[in-house]
Design a protein around this motif. Structure first.
Motif, PDB file in Angstrom:
ATOM      1  N   SER A 115       1.062  10.814  -6.543  1.00  0.00           N
ATOM      2  CA  SER A 115       2.223  11.350  -7.260  1.00  0.00           C
ATOM      3  C   SER A 115       1.869  12.730  -7.841  1.00  0.00           C
ATOM      4  N   GLY A 116       2.749  13.705  -7.638  1.00  0.00           N
ATOM      5  CA  GLY A 116       2.458  15.058  -8.112  1.00  0.00           C
ATOM      6  C   GLY A 116       1.949  15.939  -6.975  1.00  0.00           C
ATOM      7  N   SER A 117       1.529  15.327  -5.878  1.00  0.00           N
ATOM      8  CA  SER A 117       1.053  16.120  -4.741  1.00  0.00           C
ATOM      9  C   SER A 117       2.274  16.712  -4.012  1.00  0.00           C
ATOM     10  N   PRO A 118       2.149  17.974  -3.550  1.00  0.00           N
ATOM     11  CA  PRO A 118       3.281  18.558  -2.799  1.00  0.00           C
ATOM     12  C   PRO A 118       3.413  17.942  -1.405  1.00  0.00           C
ATOM     13  N   TYR A 119       2.460  17.088  -1.036  1.00  0.00           N
ATOM     14  CA  TYR A 119       2.456  16.566   0.338  1.00  0.00           C
ATOM     15  C   TYR A 119       3.028  15.160   0.464  1.00  0.00           C
ATOM     16  N   VAL A 120       3.614  14.642  -0.614  1.00  0.00           N
ATOM     17  CA  VAL A 120       4.327  13.360  -0.499  1.00  0.00           C
ATOM     18  C   VAL A 120       5.681  13.487  -1.194  1.00  0.00           C
ATOM     19  N   PRO A 133       0.799  -1.232   0.000  1.00  0.00           N
ATOM     20  CA  PRO A 133       0.000   0.000   0.000  1.00  0.00           C
ATOM     21  C   PRO A 133       0.830   1.281   0.000  1.00  0.00           C
ATOM     22  N   ASP A 134       2.030   1.224   0.558  1.00  0.00           N
ATOM     23  CA  ASP A 134       2.865   2.440   0.591  1.00  0.00           C
ATOM     24  C   ASP A 134       3.151   2.899  -0.843  1.00  0.00           C
ATOM     25  N   LEU A 135       3.533   1.948  -1.694  1.00  0.00           N
ATOM     26  CA  LEU A 135       3.814   2.273  -3.095  1.00  0.00           C
ATOM     27  C   LEU A 135       2.515   2.673  -3.804  1.00  0.00           C
ATOM     28  N   GLU A 155      -6.211  17.684   2.906  1.00  0.00           N
ATOM     29  CA  GLU A 155      -5.949  17.786   1.456  1.00  0.00           C
ATOM     30  C   GLU A 155      -5.544  16.430   0.899  1.00  0.00           C
ATOM     31  N   VAL A 156      -4.715  15.710   1.645  1.00  0.00           N
ATOM     32  CA  VAL A 156      -4.281  14.384   1.182  1.00  0.00           C
ATOM     33  C   VAL A 156      -5.481  13.436   1.138  1.00  0.00           C
ATOM     34  N   ALA A 163      -9.393  10.424  -2.114  1.00  0.00           N
ATOM     35  CA  ALA A 163     -10.804  10.149  -2.436  1.00  0.00           C
ATOM     36  C   ALA A 163     -11.092  10.437  -3.912  1.00  0.00           C
ATOM     37  N   ARG A 164     -10.316  11.360  -4.495  1.00  0.00           N
ATOM     38  CA  ARG A 164     -10.529  11.658  -5.921  1.00  0.00           C
ATOM     39  C   ARG A 164      -9.969  10.560  -6.817  1.00  0.00           C
ATOM     40  N   THR A 165      -8.838   9.950  -6.383  1.00  0.00           N
ATOM     41  CA  THR A 165      -8.158   9.025  -7.301  1.00  0.00           C
ATOM     42  C   THR A 165      -8.441   7.549  -7.030  1.00  0.00           C
TER      43      THR A 165
END
Ligand SMILES: Nc1ncnc2c1ncn2[C@@H]1O[C@H](COP(=O)(O)OP(=O)(O)O)[C@@H](O)[C@H]1O
Ligand SMILES: O=P(O)(O)O[C@H]1O[C@H](CO)[C@@H](O[C@H]2O[C@H](CO)[C@@H](O)[C@H](O)[C@H]2O)[C@H](O)[C@H]1O
Length: 461
Positions: free
Chosen positions: A179-184, A170-172, A253-254, A259-261
């Protein structure tokens, strides 16, 4: 049992990441071995082992990067990594050791990512367009970890999942979804293997960009709480509240991105009651293993019964799953980055990949603020003034985190107190088990929270 398996049976239980501590290993078997580096008789070899252990009726798999060198040629700085001495097929003794400590061998892992291959039973994969920079050696992080992370210069972190669960990790999965989020931290690649008997590849490791100069939330929070020791310190002066509020907002936000993806759903009232049953089961199991917990069971049960009676459906989605201050880092620019989306390490991956309520993550972080305060009190027992300040510190930060979470578009924690309280208790019960097995000196921290009613009310405003 082979000579190597015998050595591993002694070495494994001493490792921080071994999750079956305290239970005798009845069986151990090397399930698969893959040569990653073979430097001939004189040089170091690197072999990836998947080991299966049997303990009291349940099997687990672990990953070991095994180094081997001719006997007596182990560099002094690797002495602590030694596992033992084995006869090689040619009859010459070789010393075997945990190669995660060997910078000469870890550098070669990065090289394999630079020339990824989709063939073979162990594959080094990269995300499209990723060109991995080589030339740095992987140095092992030394903190409290359930896995082993190797940092390559200021470029990458390679996280080797020590306990191996067949299938995608699940981490991957979640880092890729974000991916693309500034929070990861941006995921760059992974190592996967085909395990005997499983059709889908199993993730063994994840390569992410390294965020230099970041400090982990637990270090920051405990430093803030420690300032209370100054004597004149008032909780409000050193409260960490701005950071906590930003963390709440970032968390929301995360959650919204996930929830969107990834799939979402809503748990029916009946399913909520079943969730309460699972909590009761965990409580019973933990009380059997840690008798001190049993005396608080009635209080906990009361919260679970209230939760079971909640008569509104519960939105669910993919969440972090083991959210606490040690899973977030504050970057040089002051923002928060979330790490380690693996979920609770002792729970099966199948369960961890199930959607759950995002309020579970909120509860995890609220527990963590209590943990920071509780840890301070365990270190300095009997100081009433400190106790008052530490509790006020935790309360301020819990409130700030919840405010930030609601402001960031998450469900308002204040409106879900029954759910949150049950999740907090469930987390604290998990922590009791975790501490009993891994850090018995810390056991008092979650036990005392439970005794205090696990933050009743959860969010005091
Ligand atoms: N991408 C990264 N950049 C900077 N530091 C990191 C990064 N990934 C991990 N770390 C550091 O490594 C620690 C452990 O990572 P984590 O993924 O939580 O491992 P584990 O599952 O073993 O606990 C984190 O608390 C953080 O300090
Ligand atoms: O970070 P991991 O995935 O290894 O998580 C495990 O270990 C954590 C401790 O390192 C443990 O977290 C508990 O202790 C933390 C302080 O060290 C505290 O911030 C957390 O709130 C508390 O739960 C975590 O539970 C465990 O799964």
């Amino acid at each position: 049992m082979s000579q190597l398996e015998e050595l591993l049976a002694v070495w494994l239980p001493r490792q921080r990441w071994f999750s079956g501590k305290g239970i005798p290993i009845r069986q151990i078997r090397i399930e698969s071995r893959h040569t990653l580096v073979s430097a001939g008789l004189e040089g170091p070899d690197l072999t990836l082992l998947i080991i299966k252990t049997g303990q009291r009726g349940h099997d687990s798999r672990y990953q070991v990067l095994l180094g081997s060198r001719p006997s007596r040629s182990l560099p002094a700085d690797l002495a602590g990594a030694a596992i033992g001495v084995c006869q090689s097929p040619g009859g010459r003794p070789r010393v075997i050791y945990d190669a995660a400590h060997d910078v000469q061998l870890t550098a070669m892992l990065l090289e394999r990512f630079a020339a990824p291959s989709g063939a073979g039973r162990v594959r080094f994969r990269t995300l499209p367009g990723e060109r991995v920079r080589t030339g740095s050696a992987g140095r092992m992080l030394t903190g409290e970890q359930s896995n082993t992370s190797l940092v390559f210069g200021e470029d990458y972190v390679l996280k080797m999942f020590r306990r191996v669960w067949p299938g995608p990790n699940p981490d991957l999965e979640l880092n890729r979804a974000l991916s693309g989020s500034p929070y990861v931290a941006r995921p760059c690649g992974w190592i996967e293997a085909d395990l005997p008997g499983y059709a889908v590849p199993t993730t063994l490791a994840m390569l992410q960009t390294y965020i230099p100069g970041a400090v982990d939330g637990w270090v920051l929070a405990t430093a803030s709480a420690e300032k209370l020791m100054g004597g004149s310190g008032r909780a409000t002066e050193t409260s960490f509240a701005e950071d906590a509020a930003l963390l709440g907002r970032t968390t929301a936000e995360v959650h919204r991105s996930l929830a969107r993806t990834l799939p979402t759903d809503v748990l029916s009232v009946t399913a909520v009651a079943e969730l309460a049953d699972a909590m009761v089961e965990r409580l019973a199991m933990a009380s059997a293993e840690v008798p001190e917990l049993a005396e608080h069971a009635p209080l906990v049960m009361e919260a679970y019964s209230e939760f079971a009676r909640v008569d509104e459906p519960l939105p669910i989605q993919r969440i972090h799953g083991d959210y606490h201050l040690g899973q977030v880092i504050r970057t040089r620019s002051g923002g928060w980055v979330l790490l380690d989306f693996e979920g609770e390490p002792t729970v099966s991956v199948r369960e961890r990949r199930r959607p759950s309520s995002p309020l579970r993550d909120v509860a995890g972080m609220l527990r963590s603020f209590d943990y920071a305060a509780g840890y301070l009190l365990v270190k300095h027992p009997g100081d009433e003034e400190l106790e008052w300040s530490a509790r006020a510190w935790a309360r301020n930060n819990r409130e700030a985190f919840c405010r930030g979470y609601a402001d960031g578009g998450g469900a308002d924690p204040d409106k879900h107190l029954t759910v949150l309280r049950a999740f907090e208790f469930d987390k604290a019960v998990y922590e009791v088990l975790y501490e009993a097995r891994n850090r018995p000196d810390w056991l008092r921290v979650p036990l005392e929270s439970i005794a205090a009613g696990a933050s009743k009310p959860p969010v005091a405003r």
